[in-house]
Enzyme design. Structure first.
Site, mmCIF file in Angstrom:
data_model
loop_
_atom_site.group_PDB
_atom_site.id
_atom_site.type_symbol
_atom_site.label_atom_id
_atom_site.label_comp_id
_atom_site.label_asym_id
_atom_site.label_seq_id
_atom_site.Cartn_x
_atom_site.Cartn_y
_atom_site.Cartn_z
ATOM 1 N N SER A 82 10.490 11.913 -0.304
ATOM 2 C CA SER A 82 9.244 11.208 -0.018
ATOM 3 C C SER A 82 8.064 12.187 -0.056
ATOM 4 O O SER A 82 7.840 12.830 -1.079
ATOM 5 C CB SER A 82 9.347 10.452 1.301
ATOM 6 O OG SER A 82 8.262 9.562 1.455
ATOM 7 N N GLN A 83 7.313 12.340 1.048
ATOM 8 C CA GLN A 83 6.257 13.348 1.043
ATOM 9 C C GLN A 83 6.823 14.713 0.657
ATOM 10 O O GLN A 83 6.204 15.467 -0.101
ATOM 11 C CB GLN A 83 5.599 13.442 2.415
ATOM 12 C CG GLN A 83 4.562 14.573 2.516
ATOM 13 C CD GLN A 83 4.005 14.726 3.919
ATOM 14 O OE1 GLN A 83 2.865 14.357 4.184
ATOM 15 N NE2 GLN A 83 4.803 15.262 4.835
ATOM 16 N N ASP B 152 11.851 0.016 -3.854
ATOM 17 C CA ASP B 152 11.033 0.824 -2.942
ATOM 18 C C ASP B 152 9.595 0.323 -2.942
ATOM 19 O O ASP B 152 8.941 0.309 -3.988
ATOM 20 C CB ASP B 152 11.095 2.285 -3.393
ATOM 21 C CG ASP B 152 10.526 3.263 -2.382
ATOM 22 O OD1 ASP B 152 9.847 2.822 -1.436
ATOM 23 O OD2 ASP B 152 10.747 4.472 -2.550
ATOM 24 N N TYR C 228 6.766 12.293 5.417
ATOM 25 C CA TYR C 228 5.520 12.014 6.117
ATOM 26 C C TYR C 228 5.755 11.698 7.586
ATOM 27 O O TYR C 228 6.605 10.881 7.941
ATOM 28 C CB TYR C 228 4.822 10.833 5.449
ATOM 29 C CG TYR C 228 3.381 10.638 5.858
ATOM 30 C CD1 TYR C 228 2.406 11.560 5.497
ATOM 31 C CD2 TYR C 228 2.989 9.514 6.581
ATOM 32 C CE1 TYR C 228 1.083 11.377 5.855
ATOM 33 C CE2 TYR C 228 1.664 9.309 6.932
ATOM 34 C CZ TYR C 228 0.713 10.257 6.569
ATOM 35 O OH TYR C 228 -0.598 10.066 6.925
ATOM 36 N N HIS D 16 13.316 2.772 -0.113
ATOM 37 C CA HIS D 16 12.827 4.142 0.054
ATOM 38 C C HIS D 16 13.931 5.121 0.467
ATOM 39 O O HIS D 16 13.735 6.331 0.393
ATOM 40 C CB HIS D 16 11.690 4.158 1.083
ATOM 41 C CG HIS D 16 10.853 5.394 1.036
ATOM 42 N ND1 HIS D 16 10.293 5.871 -0.130
ATOM 43 C CD2 HIS D 16 10.485 6.271 2.012
ATOM 44 C CE1 HIS D 16 9.607 6.978 0.121
ATOM 45 N NE2 HIS D 16 9.726 7.255 1.413
#
Length: 323
Positions: free
Chosen positions: A186-187, A272, A91, A301
């Protein structure tokens, strides 16, 4: 510190997310509309200082025929088509610089790193606008763009771009079209997971600390951004919560997971707060294909970092082997 479910409960956790009855037809219609536009794939050699990796500036048409950029990184001096790994970005980031992110190409893969429309100003540079009139990349803040209708939600466009990037990869002269895999963090992991469901003939998917999974729980248990963007929006648009939540059902990794059949590798950080581990396990536990997950007890994360890198390379080599 731990803020989510205990490790022994994660293995059995399932999401409360609802899968709309028209989920599959929504995506079939979306992708059919995208296919009505020509791909218009172009590949241009990119000058760099690199000696062992060749880089190409790639452009293809994504959602609504809008141009999407990517980098293709290749081991220098190849003589035959290679397996390809298509990567999606976290992101706020874009495809970055041509000399960035050399691990996959240095490990023997063709590496297509798709730019992220409308992002690319948070931590790595992008070059793809979200629509002709959007003015190009911007800092993060896309979680609520068009959120009151699945037809207008930002991730409908991004997921469509991702599917088209797989098509673009397969049309590249240096790529073995039968040996394409997906990866992201992640994204990027959430996009990879959705794309694995929408492109059932890819070889494998690596989804590390995937974002965009189990929205109902994420919006209740984490105060961290980017999920917090949705909470901020609904704290002002108080009467629109039901509409927003209905839209998110069409973009939740939990709802893509039962449709995905290819071998998958997941990773989660048990500390996370950006993508809480229960949201990762929600997608993992719903995933229909062969799967494995690594949970890192003392990581957030960042997940397993270099250990995840090495595991992903080994997994992708195995899954994309010839024959």
């Amino acid at each position: 510190m731990y803020t989510d479910l205990p490790a022994d409960q994660l293995a059995a956790y399932t999401s409360s997310q609802i899968r709309p009855a028209d989920f599959e037809s929504f995506w079939e219609n979306t992708l059919a509309e995208a296919r009505s536009h020509p791909l218009n794939l172009t590949v241009t050699a990119e000058p760099t200082v690199l000696a062992t990796v060749d880089v190409y500036d790639v452009q293809f048409n994504g959602w609504n025929g809008e141009p999407v950029r990517a980098w293709l990184r290749m081991p220098h001096g190849i003589t035959e088509p290679l397996p390809c790994v298509v990567e999606f970005v976290g992101y706020g980031g874009g495809r970055g610089e041509p000399q960035d992110n050399l691990l996959l190409a240095s490990s023997g893969f063709a590496h297509l790193q798709m730019d992220t429309r409308g992002q690319g100003a948070g931590w790595s540079r992008g070059a793809t606008a979200d629509g002709a009139g959007s003015g190009g990349p911007q800092v993060p803040g896309l979680m609520t763009r068009g959120i009151l209708d699945p037809q207008t939600y930002y991730y409908r466009r991004l997921f469509t771009d991702a599917v088209r990037s797989v098509q673009a990869a397969r049309e590249l002269d240096w790529v073995d079209a039968d040996r394409v895999a997906l990866t992201g963090i992640s994204q990027g992991g959430g996009v990879a997971l959705a794309t694995a469901a929408l492109c059932p003939d890819v070889r494998a998917v690596v989804a590390r600390v995937p974002f965009l999974c189990d929205f109902p729980r994420a919006l209740q248990i984490t105060d961290a951004y980017p999920y917090r963007e949705i909470c901020d929006f609904l704290s002002i648009h108080r009467t629109e919560a039901a509409r927003a939540q209905q839209t998110l059902q069409y973009f939740d990794g939990v709802n893509f997971a039962p449709q995905a059949q290819v071998p998958a590798m997941f990773a989660a950080g048990l500390m996370d707060v950006t993508t809480p581990p229960s949201t990762v396990y929600a997608a993992y536990n719903a995933y229909a294909g062969p799967k494995q997950i690594t949970a890192w007890p003392f990581n957030g994360h960042e997940g397993g970092g270099p250990e995840d890198d090495i595991a992903a390379i080994r997994f992708l080599r195995k899954m994309t082997a010839a024959g």
